[in-house]
Scaffold this active site. Structure first.
Site, short mmCIF file in Angstrom:
data_model
loop_
_atom_site.label_atom_id
_atom_site.label_comp_id
_atom_site.label_asym_id
_atom_site.label_seq_id
_atom_site.Cartn_x
_atom_site.Cartn_y
_atom_site.Cartn_z
N HIS A 218 -116.18 -1.88 -42.80
CA HIS A 218 -116.32 -1.47 -44.19
C HIS A 218 -117.69 -1.82 -44.75
O HIS A 218 -118.23 -1.08 -45.57
CB HIS A 218 -115.20 -1.95 -45.10
N TYR A 222 -121.24 0.56 -46.73
CA TYR A 222 -122.24 0.26 -47.77
C TYR A 222 -123.65 0.20 -47.18
O TYR A 222 -124.62 0.46 -47.89
CB TYR A 222 -121.85 -1.01 -48.54
N HIS A 372 -111.62 11.99 -47.82
CA HIS A 372 -112.33 10.96 -48.61
C HIS A 372 -113.71 10.69 -48.02
O HIS A 372 -114.72 10.74 -48.72
CB HIS A 372 -111.49 9.66 -48.61
N PHE A 373 -113.75 10.45 -46.72
CA PHE A 373 -115.04 9.93 -46.26
C PHE A 373 -116.11 11.01 -46.08
O PHE A 373 -117.29 10.69 -46.03
CB PHE A 373 -114.91 8.97 -45.08
N HIS A 374 -115.69 12.29 -46.04
CA HIS A 374 -116.76 13.30 -46.03
C HIS A 374 -117.38 13.45 -47.42
O HIS A 374 -118.49 13.96 -47.55
CB HIS A 374 -116.26 14.64 -45.48
N ARG A 435 -104.66 12.94 -39.02
CA ARG A 435 -106.08 13.00 -38.67
C ARG A 435 -106.21 12.81 -37.16
O ARG A 435 -105.25 12.48 -36.48
CB ARG A 435 -106.87 11.93 -39.44
N ARG A 436 -107.41 13.04 -36.63
CA ARG A 436 -107.73 12.80 -35.22
C ARG A 436 -106.71 13.46 -34.27
O ARG A 436 -106.27 12.84 -33.32
CB ARG A 436 -107.77 11.30 -34.95
#
Ligand code: HAS
Length: 560
Positions: A218, A222, A372-374, A435-436
């Site tokens: 995580h 950042y 979310h992460f895209h 996912r995946r």
């Protein structure tokens, strides 16, 4: 300003190498949406298997591109704002270690011996070359950091009363977070995964390995994000035609990332029974905490943009949003940064959903997550990397950017693509789409008994978004490589648009001193991670033998 030839070369190589690899990263992204939408019902294309492609996609885009860029951009900010060059030998060692590491990991992935995805969770096992390559890439990036610390300390001695430039503060904070979090993954890779992959030890403590990964994982997000934040605070207000609303707010946000980026990794493991509820609760609260510096940034940057819009003659409450230089070809960085910010509004909001323990139970391991992460890593992070890479390429090589129309339109196409793509993924995720998973083999194949028509519109929307994103990336590559192969037309130099502040604020010594924040960082990490670490030994069950992704039986069964 002038930069020595050796540093120009180091930075240019560190930009060129990952952007070249990105061609494969983007191709495998397109393949993902094609497989999953059921457009093809195959487990491999062009001899590259689904999980092999997914690993290439994740590792190249999220690890290689971001790490190389952070180092290249770090060199540029340190040199430009401190007016000093870091130690050349350390910087060269850094570059070569990163290149060798990347080539080793790439060879392992392309040969199909490292289909372990970018999280390389055991008991999935890769060839030792993959782990060694990843370790070298990380260790290489440390050398650049060591060189910056050295030059920063010199600068500090020579300028005891001057505030550390915001961009330098951001770079040093970012790499401090990186150094601390990569210690855990270096331990996981070198002490646990490598001996296990070579066969020196037969089994592995899976919960411990996963915990060490997320201690890193995580903070990693950042580490991806902070170079963009440096651009938002120090450059965007200027290129928008205004000034930064508050320099102190920027410093506070960056220091908050220093203390809160690492001790939140367990929020990726809410569904794992190995952790006590109290461990999860504490890290969940800290996860809400790590959203605060982003809220601070949202308000500070919105205020800076409003100031810019009003200076350009905007009237009314929201008139400023219409007056910004969206289509200015000679100021194309604006388009990359604003599109990233717009995506991050949605990326941030969905992150806050994930942070809630109960909501996380619904969305974990569904397609909501890549949705979310895209909108985070493929949003503000990726767009800032693309915009700044071509900007630095032009300045440091002395070549005019070719196809500026393409360069300006790329972020808007990407924005539209991601919005469709992520909506499809999150909609599907809420309907339980995993996912995946190569959905085209079963769930989106009408011939298969597992066919689920509910996931057809969602994966089709994702496919449309993915195609638009690919078109956008192709236009970018066109301009990037055409610029590289064009003729030099001006003297190479380094120059960053740097924003002034709207009003001089009272100088707060706490915002110009690393020490108290570093102490706080260590305390919060210990409080958050000592219970997590103890949990992984208390509730871990038997250690696991290695597996390959295409077979549910352990590797080399006779030995176990
Ligand atoms: Fe996340 C999973 C929670 C931020 C990336 N995240 C992931 C994964 C990735 C990732 C890659 O709590 C998946 C990993 C995997 O493979 O399993 N995430 C959060 C939270 C935040 C957050 C609370 N994530 C990021 C960032 C990423 C990133 C940044 C990459 C760069 N995330 C989670 C959780 C999970 C997770 C759980 C695990 C889920 C699970 O179950 O597996 C926060 O930091 C977000 C705060 C952000 C904001 C938004 C501020 C908005 C701004 C824009 C302002 C706009 C302006 C423009 C000014 C509060 C700054 C206005 C102008 C106009 C003209 C309109």
């Amino acid at each position: 300003m002038q930069v020595s030839k050796s540093f120009r070369n180091i930075i240019l190589i560190e930009l060129l190498m990952p952007v070249t690899l990105l061609v494969f990263g983007i191709y495998h992204g397109l393949m993902q949406v094609i497989y999953r939408s059921g457009l093809i019902h195959a487990s491999a294309m062009a001899k590259i298997d689904y999980y092999q492609g997914l690993t290439l996609h994740g590792v190249i885009n999220a690890v290689v591109l971001t790490t190389f860029f952070a180092v290249a951009f770090g060199h540029a900010t340190i040199i430009y704002y401190l007016k000093k060059e870091p130690n050349k030998l350390l910087s060269r060692i850094s570059m070569w270690l990163m290149i060798i590491g990347t080539l080793m990991a790439a060879a392992a992935m392309f040969s199909g011996q490292a289909s372990v995805l970018y999280t390389f969770y055991p008991p999935l096992r890769a060839t030792p070359f993959f782990y060694l390559g990843a370790a070298l890439l990380i260790i290489g990036s440390w050398f650049a950091f060591f060189a910056w610390v050295k030059v920063y300390r010199q600068w500090r001695k020579e300028n005891p009363r001057v505030k550390t430039p915001l961009a330098v503060l951001g770079t040093i904070i970012n790499f401090t977070v990186w150094f601390v979090c990569t210690l855990a993954v270096a331990y996981e890779v070198l002490v646990m995964l490598l001996p296990w992959s070579i066969g020196f030890v037969k089994t592995i403590n899976v919960p411990l390995a996963r915990m060490l990964f997320w201690f890193f994982g995580h903070a990693l997000v950042y580490f991806w994000l902070l170079p963009s934040y440096i651009m938002f605070y120090t450059m965007l207000p200027k290129i928008a035609g205004g000034k930064l609303y508050s320099d102190n707010a920027g410093r506070l946000a960056l220091f908050l990332f220093l203390i809160l980026s690492v001790p939140v990794g367990v929020h990726h493991q809410f569904s794992e029974p190995v952790f006590e509820r109290s461990t999860k609760l504490f890290q969940s609260i800290l996860t809400y905490g790590v959203a605060i510096p982003s809220f601070v940034t949202a308000f500070t940057i919105a205020a800076s943009l409003e100031y810019a819009g009003r200076k350009r003659g905007a009237k009314g409450l929201l008139g400023w949003t219409k007056k910004l230089p969206y289509w200015d070809k000679n100021n194309f960085l604006f388009a990359y940064l604003i599109c990233g910010l717009i995506l991050f509004i949605f990326g941030g909001a969905t992150g806050i959903v994930n942070a809630s323990y109960s909501l996380n139970n619904i969305v974990h391991n569904t397609d909501w997550m890549p949705g979310h992460f895209h909108m985070t890593v493929a949003g503000p992070v990726f767009l800032a990397i693309l915009g700044m890479s071509i900007y630095l390429l032009s300045k440091l090589s002395g070549k005019e950017i070719r196809y500026k129309n393409f360069v300006t339109i790329v972020p808007y196409l990407w924005l539209i693509g991601i919005l469709l793509f992520s909506t499809g993924l999150m909609w599907g995720g809420l309907l339980g789409e995993p996912r995946r998973t190569n959905l085209g083999m079963t769930y989106t194949n009408p011939e298969n008994s597992l066919y689920n028509p509910e996931w057809v519109p969602t994966t089709m929307l994702t496919l449309v978004g993915g195609i638009i994103m690919t078109v956008s990336a192709v236009l970018y590559f066109w301009a990037f490589f055409a610029t590289i192969f064009s003729k030099k037309s001006f003297e190479p130099h380094l120059d960053f648009p740097t924003a002034e502040v709207i009003h001089e604020e009272r100088e707060l010594p706490i915002l110009n001193n690393f020490r108290p924040w570093l102490v706080l960082m260590v305390i919060v990490i210990l409080v958050a991670y000592i219970p997590a670490l103890t949990d992984t030994f208390k509730f871990n069950g038997p250690d696991a033998p290695p597996y390959n992704i295409d077979n549910p039986m352990p590797v080399d069964l006779n030995k176990f």
